[in-house]
Design a protein around this motif. Structure first.
Motif, PDB file in Angstrom:
ATOM      1  N   LYS A 196     -12.666   2.201  -8.017  1.00 21.85           N
ATOM      2  CA  LYS A 196     -13.865   2.667  -8.064  1.00 21.85           C
ATOM      3  C   LYS A 196     -13.913   3.678  -9.438  1.00 21.85           C
ATOM      4  O   LYS A 196     -14.737   3.409 -10.173  1.00 21.85           O
ATOM      5  CB  LYS A 196     -14.619   3.405  -6.947  1.00 21.85           C
ATOM      6  CG  LYS A 196     -15.902   2.649  -6.443  1.00 21.85           C
ATOM      7  CD  LYS A 196     -16.338   3.542  -5.287  1.00 21.85           C
ATOM      8  CE  LYS A 196     -17.853   3.896  -5.253  1.00 21.85           C
ATOM      9  NZ  LYS A 196     -18.469   3.124  -4.283  1.00 21.85           N
ATOM     10  N   ALA A 246      -5.644   1.918   2.388  1.00 18.65           N
ATOM     11  CA  ALA A 246      -6.601   0.909   1.820  1.00 18.65           C
ATOM     12  C   ALA A 246      -7.784   1.610   1.278  1.00 18.65           C
ATOM     13  O   ALA A 246      -8.388   1.153   0.320  1.00 18.65           O
ATOM     14  CB  ALA A 246      -6.782  -0.166   2.748  1.00 18.65           C
ATOM     15  N   GLN A 247      -8.373   2.479   1.934  1.00 18.35           N
ATOM     16  CA  GLN A 247      -9.591   3.129   1.762  1.00 18.35           C
ATOM     17  C   GLN A 247      -9.590   4.039   0.248  1.00 18.35           C
ATOM     18  O   GLN A 247     -10.384   4.185  -0.591  1.00 18.35           O
ATOM     19  CB  GLN A 247     -10.031   4.138   2.589  1.00 18.35           C
ATOM     20  CG  GLN A 247     -10.530   3.391   3.994  1.00 18.35           C
ATOM     21  CD  GLN A 247     -11.686   2.593   3.721  1.00 18.35           C
ATOM     22  OE1 GLN A 247     -12.495   2.573   2.665  1.00 18.35           O
ATOM     23  NE2 GLN A 247     -12.559   2.042   4.670  1.00 18.35           N
ATOM     24  N   GLN A 248      -8.031   4.588   0.217  1.00 17.73           N
ATOM     25  CA  GLN A 248      -7.932   5.414  -1.053  1.00 17.73           C
ATOM     26  C   GLN A 248      -7.842   4.541  -2.100  1.00 17.73           C
ATOM     27  O   GLN A 248      -8.423   4.882  -3.383  1.00 17.73           O
ATOM     28  CB  GLN A 248      -6.434   6.234  -0.779  1.00 17.73           C
ATOM     29  CG  GLN A 248      -6.698   7.091   0.073  1.00 17.73           C
ATOM     30  CD  GLN A 248      -5.305   7.983   0.237  1.00 17.73           C
ATOM     31  OE1 GLN A 248      -4.079   7.384   0.435  1.00 17.73           O
ATOM     32  NE2 GLN A 248      -5.358   9.206   0.685  1.00 17.73           N
ATOM     33  N   VAL A 249      -7.282   3.247  -1.869  1.00 13.20           N
ATOM     34  CA  VAL A 249      -7.337   2.203  -3.114  1.00 13.20           C
ATOM     35  C   VAL A 249      -8.664   1.911  -3.626  1.00 13.20           C
ATOM     36  O   VAL A 249      -8.888   1.812  -4.789  1.00 13.20           O
ATOM     37  CB  VAL A 249      -6.530   0.994  -2.914  1.00 13.20           C
ATOM     38  CG1 VAL A 249      -6.594  -0.181  -3.740  1.00 13.20           C
ATOM     39  CG2 VAL A 249      -4.941   1.252  -2.513  1.00 13.20           C
ATOM     40  N   ARG A 250      -9.599   1.852  -2.756  1.00 16.41           N
ATOM     41  CA  ARG A 250     -10.912   1.629  -2.971  1.00 16.41           C
ATOM     42  C   ARG A 250     -11.723   2.615  -3.974  1.00 16.41           C
ATOM     43  O   ARG A 250     -11.963   2.648  -4.871  1.00 16.41           O
ATOM     44  CB  ARG A 250     -11.995   1.527  -1.933  1.00 16.41           C
ATOM     45  CG  ARG A 250     -11.737   0.470  -1.027  1.00 16.41           C
ATOM     46  CD  ARG A 250     -12.724   0.383   0.553  1.00 16.41           C
ATOM     47  NE  ARG A 250     -13.917   0.098   0.120  1.00 16.41           N
ATOM     48  CZ  ARG A 250     -14.748  -0.711   0.693  1.00 16.41           C
ATOM     49  NH1 ARG A 250     -14.409  -0.456   2.099  1.00 16.41           N
ATOM     50  NH2 ARG A 250     -16.009  -1.097   0.414  1.00 16.41           N
ATOM     51  N   SER A 251     -11.154   3.837  -3.725  1.00 21.10           N
ATOM     52  CA  SER A 251     -11.691   5.164  -4.490  1.00 21.10           C
ATOM     53  C   SER A 251     -10.848   4.748  -5.719  1.00 21.10           C
ATOM     54  O   SER A 251     -11.648   5.355  -7.004  1.00 21.10           O
ATOM     55  CB  SER A 251     -11.271   6.579  -3.785  1.00 21.10           C
ATOM     56  OG  SER A 251     -11.767   6.475  -2.510  1.00 21.10           O
ATOM     57  N   ILE A 252      -9.605   4.588  -6.041  1.00 22.75           N
ATOM     58  CA  ILE A 252      -8.813   4.373  -7.159  1.00 22.75           C
ATOM     59  C   ILE A 252      -9.562   3.322  -8.128  1.00 22.75           C
ATOM     60  O   ILE A 252     -10.076   3.485  -9.140  1.00 22.75           O
ATOM     61  CB  ILE A 252      -7.372   4.144  -7.071  1.00 22.75           C
ATOM     62  CG1 ILE A 252      -6.835   5.332  -6.072  1.00 22.75           C
ATOM     63  CG2 ILE A 252      -6.751   4.025  -8.279  1.00 22.75           C
ATOM     64  CD1 ILE A 252      -5.353   5.019  -5.395  1.00 22.75           C
ATOM     65  N   LEU A 297       0.990  -1.191   0.036  1.00 16.47           N
ATOM     66  CA  LEU A 297      -0.020   0.027  -0.050  1.00 16.47           C
ATOM     67  C   LEU A 297       0.769   1.348   0.092  1.00 16.47           C
ATOM     68  O   LEU A 297       0.443   2.262  -0.279  1.00 16.47           O
ATOM     69  CB  LEU A 297      -1.047  -0.020   1.166  1.00 16.47           C
ATOM     70  CG  LEU A 297      -2.185  -1.141   1.284  1.00 16.47           C
ATOM     71  CD1 LEU A 297      -2.672  -1.256   2.482  1.00 16.47           C
ATOM     72  CD2 LEU A 297      -3.015  -0.669   0.041  1.00 16.47           C
ATOM     73  N   VAL A 321      -6.311  11.229  -2.997  1.00 14.28           N
ATOM     74  CA  VAL A 321      -7.492  10.586  -3.239  1.00 14.28           C
ATOM     75  C   VAL A 321      -8.387  10.640  -1.896  1.00 14.28           C
ATOM     76  O   VAL A 321      -7.988  10.143  -0.857  1.00 14.28           O
ATOM     77  CB  VAL A 321      -7.414   8.891  -3.800  1.00 14.28           C
ATOM     78  CG1 VAL A 321      -8.658   8.475  -3.989  1.00 14.28           C
ATOM     79  CG2 VAL A 321      -6.489   9.016  -4.864  1.00 14.28           C
ATOM     80  N   TYR A 332      -3.034  -3.620  -6.308  1.00 20.03           N
ATOM     81  CA  TYR A 332      -3.322  -3.017  -4.722  1.00 20.03           C
ATOM     82  C   TYR A 332      -4.376  -3.773  -4.152  1.00 20.03           C
ATOM     83  O   TYR A 332      -4.473  -3.425  -2.860  1.00 20.03           O
ATOM     84  CB  TYR A 332      -3.100  -1.643  -4.697  1.00 20.03           C
ATOM     85  CG  TYR A 332      -2.248  -0.764  -5.472  1.00 20.03           C
ATOM     86  CD1 TYR A 332      -0.793  -0.781  -4.924  1.00 20.03           C
ATOM     87  CD2 TYR A 332      -2.272  -0.301  -6.712  1.00 20.03           C
ATOM     88  CE1 TYR A 332       0.155  -0.258  -5.417  1.00 20.03           C
ATOM     89  CE2 TYR A 332      -1.397   0.523  -7.178  1.00 20.03           C
ATOM     90  CZ  TYR A 332      -0.011   0.398  -6.840  1.00 20.03           C
ATOM     91  OH  TYR A 332       1.041   0.965  -7.335  1.00 20.03           O
ATOM     92  N   PRO A 349     -11.028   8.995   0.590  1.00 16.76           N
ATOM     93  CA  PRO A 349     -11.434   7.570   0.608  1.00 16.76           C
ATOM     94  C   PRO A 349     -13.054   7.556   0.508  1.00 16.76           C
ATOM     95  O   PRO A 349     -13.717   8.563   0.489  1.00 16.76           O
ATOM     96  CB  PRO A 349     -11.314   7.393   2.369  1.00 16.76           C
ATOM     97  CG  PRO A 349     -10.677   8.618   2.918  1.00 16.76           C
ATOM     98  CD  PRO A 349     -10.657   9.827   1.924  1.00 16.76           C
ATOM     99  N   VAL A 350     -13.311   6.446   0.017  1.00 13.76           N
ATOM    100  CA  VAL A 350     -14.936   6.290  -0.198  1.00 13.76           C
ATOM    101  C   VAL A 350     -15.806   6.254   1.116  1.00 13.76           C
ATOM    102  O   VAL A 350     -15.220   5.702   2.274  1.00 13.76           O
ATOM    103  CB  VAL A 350     -15.015   4.768  -0.884  1.00 13.76           C
ATOM    104  CG1 VAL A 350     -16.484   4.644  -0.977  1.00 13.76           C
ATOM    105  CG2 VAL A 350     -14.341   4.822  -2.016  1.00 13.76           C
TER     106      VAL A 350
END
Lengths: 90, 478, 480
Positions: C382, C374-380, A41, A49, C300, A51-52
């Protein structure tokens, strides 16, 4: 970064899980491998970015109405006058 | 040495009907243990938190009243720690991080005479359950757990360390109490509905947390004790440990926590089951619409509209119950200053300190606003004089009788019948013959005769009318 | 007639037309279960009495001409991490071996209302943490196609019970592929719905922000019918969205633009890849347009998935302290911390591992390094998917990169085990829907085909599955 048995022991304490010496040895190695994998990571290119996050409107929240639950939701038989008997504090 | 005090005030939102994340009642007091729970607040597997709209609204009102900024979006976090009163072994609370804030931030509140304290944040969270021990916590062979309270909405108000004097803390807490009473969010008379933790440091030393203070009155005592303790340590060059101390209510001192408080690592992260809540731009107006008149405004109105003195107005609004009592009495007979004075100067004399601390000032009294209104009218109309009125009030407080009834029963109304007064004057003249002779040439002796008339009527005579009669009679005899 | 072989829609139809009774059907299924369970071990609890009672009540309604619901009499197995009131819900864990929930999950109530019959509680990896259904207190479930191999997981009992004809359909939960993986390994259909489409109320949480309950079945029509029964907003779950969909399983006229995800194939077993390319050919012949696309951030995905899943799990599982419910172990004589630590040492090895890693990534100072990233990876992910779905109706690839493997093969190497989730976790991270459909066989072992669609485009996914199903004949249940 190496994960030591002491670290695993501390994490076990934080999670309130008693770990045997064998478990500590086994987990220390495995968790180190897992953490190394998660370190991937660090190489994520984007920093900015957001976060969602799911969202909900204020008006869609639960109405303030009190409703009694009809059954006893507690399964334990360790009771005393309605109280649940837990372990001693000190 | 400079003293810095910061506060964490917890207040239950007893103004809500249901718990923060489930539909169980907020009224857990007096119920059989574990009879006010459901799968959700008992932390059963598979349950999900359902946030109460009303609790958010009430917390919004508190934030706004404390001058905080209420954000457009709020979120909840999990504070992870194990404790037997926590059904899920985490607490749903708020946390100011990662761009999302709690219910309110960066407020400021005026209190006392021109003092102010900054509010760091106002957050909404769930109350844990309750632990009961057989004997003490240290010796009880088990903890008895009652989850009835678990999940009751709680607002935590965190101040900056803006206090130096425990007396100021007391004034501030009085103001906060009055505020939440006026907002109708919390019935502060209920046991445990308001709680306060404090942190203290002296001379830039380490911060000490004081917990377990069960009443606001004791906060001042605990702080005084703690400041003295820290100062005396500092004067002997003993370093003050950064620690949590508990207030020992019985011995009135702070002591080191006996329970092992391990280094806590709360591992906060956003609660996935409660999406972030979009309050939207209409939320502030919704909150302000449902906000009642706040204490500062009310005090101002009491002074400007009803002519009360700032001091009397302050005493009234410091306790919403008292201010409401005043307004009700005033609506029966519009004699605001008279009524306010009777409440503040006389009625309060019948309230014991214990009741004042518990903020249930009027609970034991048998007088209603109607009593005080009538008393003020009787005085205003001249039916009784002030000293008689005080006796009437004392009787009414005891029995609950209306003042007019007391007056009738004790024949204590003013004698304004000139025949009756004439008879009294006649008998005084008969008994005090030498004084009568003297009075013919000496004005002071006439006052002596008046005193005798007043004594004979037990103060019921109108002094002015009596004196007139005495002079008339003296003139007749000369 | 062998009623246990019937698909859900045939069962409901036959019962309503009084060709056979619900009771006859359930009796046959119970016999079938008794016959094959020693080999497969798909169930933790079998609800004999409750199932027969419900069947009789349905038969009575049919006789009385009362409405019986679209799934009338259909036997469904429910993964044992979904609460059914009054029936033991163990999560395949020692910690909940005696736990009887006092309420039912929303999905269970909805299935009940639709006339379905819960025949039993299906086996799983403890608390749904696993890819093989080997980590179960109740013993491993076996793959009905080859009982020396794993059925996939964690909803292994769900997929195996459907493939073994022990029930018509099943409810599983999919946190990182837990419905699709066993569907793929057992040659049945499995759906992971859009996040927020199906209520999670009553699903014992493993990783709340990732998981959804989804059906497994032998036909597209069957899983569609289950979706129609369970999907839609629920006031007991704040994360459901305000909608009530009605899906169709008719073969569509429409033809699809399908992106074949190259990253899903590059790491796959060539035997598996072959089945996927073959499926692409079949769809192309039907008029679909298939072309290779790239989903770069897949790199990722697994690190992000395991960070979030373990973090949430470490907190979700904190409540199991044996004080309010649990298993028989008196706390007498214990100080509370040591009691908790003792009690919680009864979690299985994999669960303990995940709780500890979850605690690690959330502990002070690490949040920004792991959880937030990890949450940022979700955004990417998406965003990347969003842009692909502008061009393509669906993305396709294998559900699992490998064929069903031997039991015990990966159990001692967590990372090796985690890596096989690479193709499935993407949909959970992005919150998008995905389906695994039987794609074919390689050496007698099933290969699942995964179709992914944009948020709430379940219908597109089902349409493509119906089209594929209508032109292929992939076997759905083995001889046992």
């Amino acid at each position: 970064m190496a994960v030591t048995k002491d670290q695993v022991k501390h994490l076990g304490w934080l999670s309130r899980i008693e770990l045997s010496d064998d478990e500590l040895a086994l987990y220390a190695g495995q968790i180190e491998t897992i953490i190394k994998y998660l370190d991937k990571l660090d190489t994520v290119p984007l920093q900015e970015v957001k976060p969602v996050v799911a969202s909900k409107k204020f008006s869609d929240l639960r109405d303030d109405v009190a409703v009694e639950f009809e059954a006893d939701p507690l399964g334990t038989s360790y009771r005393k006058e309605g109280f649940v008997k837990g372990p001693r504090m000190v | 040495m400079e003293t810095k005090i910061g506060l964490e005030i917890h207040c239950q939102l007893t103004g809500a009907k249901s718990k923060l994340f489930c539909s169980c009642s907020c009224e857990y007091r007096g119920k059989e243990a574990n009879s006010n729970i459901c799968p959700t607040c008992a932390g059963l597997p598979g349950t999900l938190p359902l946030l109460s709209r009303r609790a958010v609204e009430l917390a919004g009102m508190i934030s706004a009243a404390l001058g905080c900024t209420v954000p457009e979006e709020i979120a909840f976090y999990r504070k992870n720690y194990f404790y037997p009163d926590l059904p899920k072994n985490f607490q749903l609370t708020q946390y100011n991080a990662y761009g999302i804030t709690s219910m309110g931030v960066d407020g400021i509140m005026q209190y006392g005479d021109g003092k102010s304290a900054r509010i760091r944040r106002v957050q909404l969270e769930e109350d844990p359950g309750r632990l009961v021990y057989e004997g003490s916590m240290e010796t009880s062979p088990y903890a008895l757990i009652d989850y009835n309270r678990a999940g009751v909405p709680l607002v935590e108000i965190v101040t900056e360390p803006d206090f130096a004097d425990p007396k100021d803390v007391r004034l501030f807490l009085d103001k906060v109490t009055s505020l939440i009473e006026h907002l109708g969010v919390c019935d502060t008379r209920l046991e445990g509905s308001v709680r306060c933790d404090a942190n203290v440091s002296v001379g830039g030393g380490n911060r000490v947390e004081i917990k377990n203070v069960s009443s606001f009155a004791d906060v001042e005592k605990a702080l005084r004790y703690e400041i003295t303790r820290q100062n005396s340590m500092a004067s002997r060059d003993i370093e003050i440990k950064s620690e949590t101390r508990h207030w020992d209510d019985a011995r009135k001192l702070t002591k080191e926590s006996r329970t092992k408080e391990e280094e806590q690592d709360y591992r906060y992260f956003p609660e996935p089951d409660v999406p972030s809540i979009v309050l939207g731009s209409e939320f502030p107006s919704l909150v302000s619409r449902s906000m009642p008149e706040l204490p500062d405004k009310r005090k101002e109105r009491f002074i400007s509209k009803h002519g009360l003195s700032p001091h009397v107005a302050q005493v009234l609004i410091d306790n919403k119950e008292l201010a409401d009592f005043f307004e009700t009495a005033m609506s029966a007979h519009y004699l605001p200053r008279e009524i306010a004075n009777w409440i503040v100067n006389d009625l309060m004399g019948f309230v014991d300190e214990q009741q004042k601390e518990e903020r249930s000032i009027l609970a034991g009294l048998k007088v209603t606003p109607g009593h005080i209104a009538e008393l003020a009218r009787l005085v205003d109309e001249g039916t009784i004089n002030r000293s008689i009125a005080q006796q009437v009030l004392a009787q009414a407080v005891k029995t609950g009788e209306m003042p007019s009834q007391v007056v009738r029963k004790t024949h204590s109304s003013r004698i304004d019948d000139s025949d009756e007064l004439g008879r009294v004057v006649d008998s005084v003249f008969k008994a005090e013959q030498s004084a009568v002779q003297d009075a013919k040439s000496n004005a002071n002796a006439a006052n002596f005769l008046l005193g005798k008339v007043m004594a004979a009527t037990k103060g019921r005579a109108d002094p002015k009318a009596a004196l007139e009669l005495i002079h008339k009679k003296l003139a007749e005899q000369s | 007639m062998e009623l246990f072989r019937l698909d859900a829609m045939q069962v409901a139809d036959g019962i309503k037309k009084r060709e056979f009774s619900a009771e006859e059907y359930i009796q046959q299924l119970l016999e079938r279960i008794d016959r094959v369970e020693p080999k497969v071990n798909a169930f933790i609890t079998i609800n004999r009495k409750e199932a027969i009672d419900k069947a009789r009540s349905i038969d009575k309604k049919v006789r009385d001409g009362e409405p019986v619901g679209p799934l009338a009499g259909v036997a469904v197995s429910v993964k044992d991490n979904i609460c059914v009131k009054g029936i033991r819900t163990t999560c395949a864990s020692k910690m909940l071996e005696n736990y009887v929930p006092p309420y039912s999950a929303t999905v269970v109530i909805r299935l009940d209302d639709a006339g379905a019959i819960v025949i039993g509680k299906a086996n799983l990896d403890e608390f749904a943490m696993g890819t093989t259904t080997e980590f179960s207190k109740h013993g491993a479930t076996r793959n009905p196609w080859d009982i020396s191999r794993v059925p996939g997981g964690s909803s292994g009992g769900s997929a195996a019970s459907v493939a073994s004809l022990e029930c018509a359909v099943s409810l599983g939960s999919d946190t990182g592929g837990s419905v699709r993986c066993p569907a793929s390994f057992c040659s049945v259909i499995g759906i992971k719905p859009t996040y927020g489409l199906v209520s999670r109320y009553g699903l014992v949480s493993y990783a709340n922000s990732l998981e959804q309950i989804g059906p497994a079945g032998r036909t597209v029509a069957d899983v569609t019918a289950v979706m129609n029964a369970i999907a839609g907003s629920d006031r007991n779950d704040h994360t459901t969205l305000d909608m009530k969909p009605d899906y169709s399983s008719r073969v569509p006229d429409r033809r699809f633009r399908i992106g074949i995800v190259k990253e899903f194939l590059s790491g796959a077993d060539p035997e598996v890849a072959k089945v996927v390319y073959n499926a692409a050919d079949i769809l192309t012949k039907q008029g679909c347009k298939c072309e290779e696309v790239s989903l770069g951030s897949v790199e990722y995905a697994l690190a992000s998935y395991y960070t979030i899943a373990m973090a949430e799990a470490s907190s979700n599982l904190a409540r199991y302290d044996n004080v309010r419910y649990g298993f028989e172990m008196s706390s007498e004589g214990y100080e509370w911390n040591s009691y908790y630590a003792k009690v919680r040492s009864n979690f299985g090895e994999e669960v303990k591992r995940r709780i500890i890693v979850g605690s690690y990534v959330l502990s002070s100072g690490y949040y920004g390094k792991y959880y937030l990233k990890a949450q940022q990876v979700r955004s990417i992910l998406k965003q990347e998917l969003k842009s692909l779905f502008k061009t393509y109706d669906l993305l396709m690839g294998p559900t699992m990169p490998i064929l069903p493997f031997k039991m015990g093969e990966k159990i001692d190497d967590p990372i090796k085990m985690y890596l096989v989730d690479i193709d499935t976790v993407v949909a959970n991270l992005a919150g998008t829907p995905a389906i695994s459909i039987p794609g074919g066989f390689s050496g007698g072992l099933p290969v699942g085909l995964q179709l992914m669609a944009d948020e709430f485009q379940e219908q597109t996914m089902l349409d493509a599955a119906s089209l594929f199903e209508s032109v292929t004949h992939v076997q759905r249940s083995p001889d046992l």
